[in-house]
Design an enzyme around this catalytic site. Structure first.
Site, PDB file in Angstrom:
ATOM      1  N   GLN A 246     -13.926 -17.076   7.965  1.00  0.00           N
ATOM      2  CA  GLN A 246     -13.188 -15.815   7.898  1.00  0.00           C
ATOM      3  C   GLN A 246     -11.849 -15.943   8.650  1.00  0.00           C
ATOM      4  OE1 GLN A 246     -15.149 -12.101   8.643  1.00  0.00           O
ATOM      5  NE2 GLN A 246     -17.122 -12.817   7.892  1.00  0.00           N
TER       6      GLN A 246
ATOM      7  N   TYR B  20      -9.370 -10.388  10.939  1.00  0.00           N
ATOM      8  CA  TYR B  20      -8.364  -9.537  10.275  1.00  0.00           C
ATOM      9  C   TYR B  20      -7.380  -8.987  11.314  1.00  0.00           C
ATOM     10  CZ  TYR B  20      -6.455  -5.483   7.763  1.00  0.00           C
ATOM     11  OH  TYR B  20      -5.610  -4.551   7.196  1.00  0.00           O
ATOM     12  N   GLY B  21      -7.918  -8.448  12.425  1.00  0.00           N
ATOM     13  CA  GLY B  21      -7.057  -7.883  13.464  1.00  0.00           C
ATOM     14  C   GLY B  21      -6.121  -8.932  14.041  1.00  0.00           C
TER      15      GLY B  21
ATOM     16  N   LYS C  43      -3.315  -9.558  11.664  1.00  0.00           N
ATOM     17  CA  LYS C  43      -2.327  -8.471  11.640  1.00  0.00           C
ATOM     18  C   LYS C  43      -1.528  -8.414  12.951  1.00  0.00           C
ATOM     19  CE  LYS C  43      -2.998  -6.957   7.478  1.00  0.00           C
ATOM     20  NZ  LYS C  43      -1.951  -6.928   6.455  1.00  0.00           N
TER      21      LYS C  43
HETATM   22  N1  NAP Z   1      -6.471   0.452   3.191  1.00  0.00           N
HETATM   23  C1  NAP Z   1      -6.266   0.671   4.476  1.00  0.00           C
HETATM   24  O1  NAP Z   1      -6.806   1.618   5.097  1.00  0.00           O
HETATM   25  C2  NAP Z   1      -5.342  -0.233   5.264  1.00  0.00           C
HETATM   26  C3  NAP Z   1      -5.195   0.009   6.636  1.00  0.00           C
HETATM   27  C4  NAP Z   1      -4.325  -0.814   7.355  1.00  0.00           C
HETATM   28  C5  NAP Z   1      -3.614  -1.811   6.707  1.00  0.00           C
HETATM   29  N2  NAP Z   1      -3.799  -2.023   5.374  1.00  0.00           N
HETATM   30  C6  NAP Z   1      -2.997  -3.086   4.756  1.00  0.00           C
HETATM   31  O2  NAP Z   1      -2.354  -2.566   3.596  1.00  0.00           O
HETATM   32  C7  NAP Z   1      -2.100  -3.631   2.667  1.00  0.00           C
HETATM   33  C8  NAP Z   1      -2.618  -3.255   1.288  1.00  0.00           C
HETATM   34  O3  NAP Z   1      -4.026  -3.095   1.385  1.00  0.00           O
HETATM   35  P1  NAP Z   1      -4.868  -2.222   0.352  1.00  0.00           P
HETATM   36  O4  NAP Z   1      -5.705  -1.315   1.177  1.00  0.00           O
HETATM   37  O5  NAP Z   1      -3.997  -1.697  -0.707  1.00  0.00           O
HETATM   38  O6  NAP Z   1      -5.837  -3.372  -0.209  1.00  0.00           O
HETATM   39  P2  NAP Z   1      -6.239  -3.823  -1.694  1.00  0.00           P
HETATM   40  O7  NAP Z   1      -6.388  -2.635  -2.578  1.00  0.00           O
HETATM   41  O8  NAP Z   1      -7.383  -4.743  -1.516  1.00  0.00           O
HETATM   42  O9  NAP Z   1      -4.956  -4.620  -2.188  1.00  0.00           O
HETATM   43  C9  NAP Z   1      -4.632  -5.873  -1.655  1.00  0.00           C
HETATM   44  C10 NAP Z   1      -3.657  -6.537  -2.593  1.00  0.00           C
HETATM   45  O10 NAP Z   1      -3.320  -7.819  -2.054  1.00  0.00           O
HETATM   46  C11 NAP Z   1      -3.494  -8.775  -3.087  1.00  0.00           C
HETATM   47  N3  NAP Z   1      -3.707 -10.124  -2.570  1.00  0.00           N
HETATM   48  C12 NAP Z   1      -4.744 -10.603  -1.846  1.00  0.00           C
HETATM   49  N4  NAP Z   1      -4.578 -11.910  -1.618  1.00  0.00           N
HETATM   50  C13 NAP Z   1      -3.410 -12.267  -2.220  1.00  0.00           C
HETATM   51  C14 NAP Z   1      -2.697 -13.481  -2.354  1.00  0.00           C
HETATM   52  N5  NAP Z   1      -3.158 -14.641  -1.829  1.00  0.00           N
HETATM   53  N6  NAP Z   1      -1.508 -13.469  -3.013  1.00  0.00           N
HETATM   54  C15 NAP Z   1      -1.032 -12.340  -3.550  1.00  0.00           C
HETATM   55  N7  NAP Z   1      -1.686 -11.169  -3.497  1.00  0.00           N
HETATM   56  C16 NAP Z   1      -2.859 -11.135  -2.830  1.00  0.00           C
HETATM   57  C17 NAP Z   1      -4.648  -8.254  -3.903  1.00  0.00           C
HETATM   58  O11 NAP Z   1      -4.700  -8.897  -5.166  1.00  0.00           O
HETATM   59  P3  NAP Z   1      -6.100  -9.093  -5.996  1.00  0.00           P
HETATM   60  O12 NAP Z   1      -6.283  -7.830  -6.807  1.00  0.00           O
HETATM   61  O13 NAP Z   1      -5.815 -10.293  -6.818  1.00  0.00           O
HETATM   62  O14 NAP Z   1      -7.191  -9.285  -4.988  1.00  0.00           O
HETATM   63  C18 NAP Z   1      -4.249  -6.793  -3.980  1.00  0.00           C
HETATM   64  O15 NAP Z   1      -3.252  -6.606  -4.954  1.00  0.00           O
HETATM   65  C19 NAP Z   1      -2.765  -4.865   3.263  1.00  0.00           C
HETATM   66  O16 NAP Z   1      -1.804  -5.614   3.958  1.00  0.00           O
HETATM   67  C20 NAP Z   1      -3.775  -4.274   4.234  1.00  0.00           C
HETATM   68  O17 NAP Z   1      -4.118  -5.171   5.248  1.00  0.00           O
HETATM   69  C21 NAP Z   1      -4.637  -1.273   4.644  1.00  0.00           C
END
Ligand code: NAP
Length: 287
Positions: A106, A194-195, A198
């Protein structure tokens, strides 16, 4: 080559917050907006979905863990736009709490995508940034929570005002090797891969902004943010919609010409979170 046309790129934008960021940029940015996705089919589907809303994003493949894929995007932007105006580094992965994948794996995979992938995209695309460009990294308060749970020596390294990208990269590699050697806790790391990834992105933002101070291109702002607690595939129990989660990234991507600040900061709900101060930014429980 139409090198006068402005262009925005959002990584990992086939769904979730990235998709919502493209939607908002299509409505508010005067230029081409690129959905990028590691999977061409999912990316093209996202473009079609936005077309149904009468929005007209474009698509380019991008896997942020593949240098070949990053280089192809770079060549494409150079050839077709002669530069880049907005870069939103949104792509990331997060293992579920119940994942049985060994922590060492991980750690390597999370940092590989979320931190090292982001670094590689920046290293390749920063030379293309035009004056007045905006760069936004979508980080997370999980990063500052992780910082708050680390040993003092590590905390001061991450917060150092002289930290360089090379030193940060070696710190992040150290996390992975300490985890593999069974020294994670003894060496002061927190138990969140993950933390940690980030936190690396948040620290990277400050490092990059300092480096940009010596750059001849004017008015390039680099910031990162936490989108909040957003209902997506990554965090289905989130409370915000993806459009709400995109508000702070989009705010940072569209900071007006010569805004001057924020620069090198970490924001939540469009406000600077002072993560360099003890205890700041840690009163939240997101991803
Ligand atoms: N949701 C929350 O509450 C939250 C809170 C804090 C921070 N974030 C951050 O917000 C951002 C977006 O997260 P989300 O919640 O929208 O998650 P999500 O729905 O899982 O979307 C993640 C996106 O990243 C893409 N991805 C993953 N690995 C990749 C790679 N190697 N190359 C290119 N694209 C890749 C995924 O593509 P696939 O569809 O191909 O997997 C998907 O399009 C992230 O940086 C996350 O850490 C989210």
């Amino acid at each position: 080559m139409s090198d006068s046309k402005r262009v925005a790129v959002v990584t990992g934008s086939n769904k979730g917050i990235g998709f919502a960021t493209v939607r908002a940029l299509c409505k508010n940015f005067d230029g081409d907006v690129y959905v990028t996705a590691r999977d061409e089919g999912r990316g093209q589907q996202a473009v079609q979905d936005l077309e149904k809303e009468n929005l007209h994003p474009k698509f380019h493949q991008l896997d942020i863990t593949s240098k070949e894929s990053i280089d192809k995007l770079k060549e494409f932007l150079e050839k077709n736009y002669g530069g880049l105006d907005i870069l939103v580094n949104n792509a990331a992965i997060a293992y579920k709490m119940k994942s049985t994948v060994p922590f060492s794996e991980q750690a390597e995979v999370s940092l590989g995508c979320n931190f090292f992938g982001t670094v590689d995209v920046c290293d390749a695309l920063f030379p293309l940034l035009r004056p007045h460009s905006r760069v936004v990294h979508v980080a997370s308060r999980a990063g500052t929570i992780t910082l708050g749970n680390m040993g003092k020596e590590l905390v001061s390294k991450f917060r150092s005002s002289t930290l360089t990208q090379t030193e940060l990269i070696s710190l992040m590699n150290q996390f992975v090797s300490d985890v593999k050697a069974g020294n994670r806790d003894a060496n002061g790391w927190h138990n969140s891969a993950y933390g940690t990834s980030k936190l690396g992105v948040i620290a990277l933002t400050a490092v990059q902004a300092r480096a940009m101070a010596g750059d001849s291109r004017e008015d390039i702002l680099i910031n990162c943010c936490c989108p909040g607690n957003v209902a997506t595939d990554m965090y289905p129990q989130g409370l915000k919609t993806p459009d709400q989660g995109a508000e702070t990234p989009v705010y940072l991507a569209l900071l007006p010409v010569n805004a001057g600040k924020p620069q090198g900061e970490f924001l939540g709900e469009k406000k600077v979170i002072p993560w360099l101060i003890d205890g700041a930014g840690m009163n939240f429980d997101p991803l």
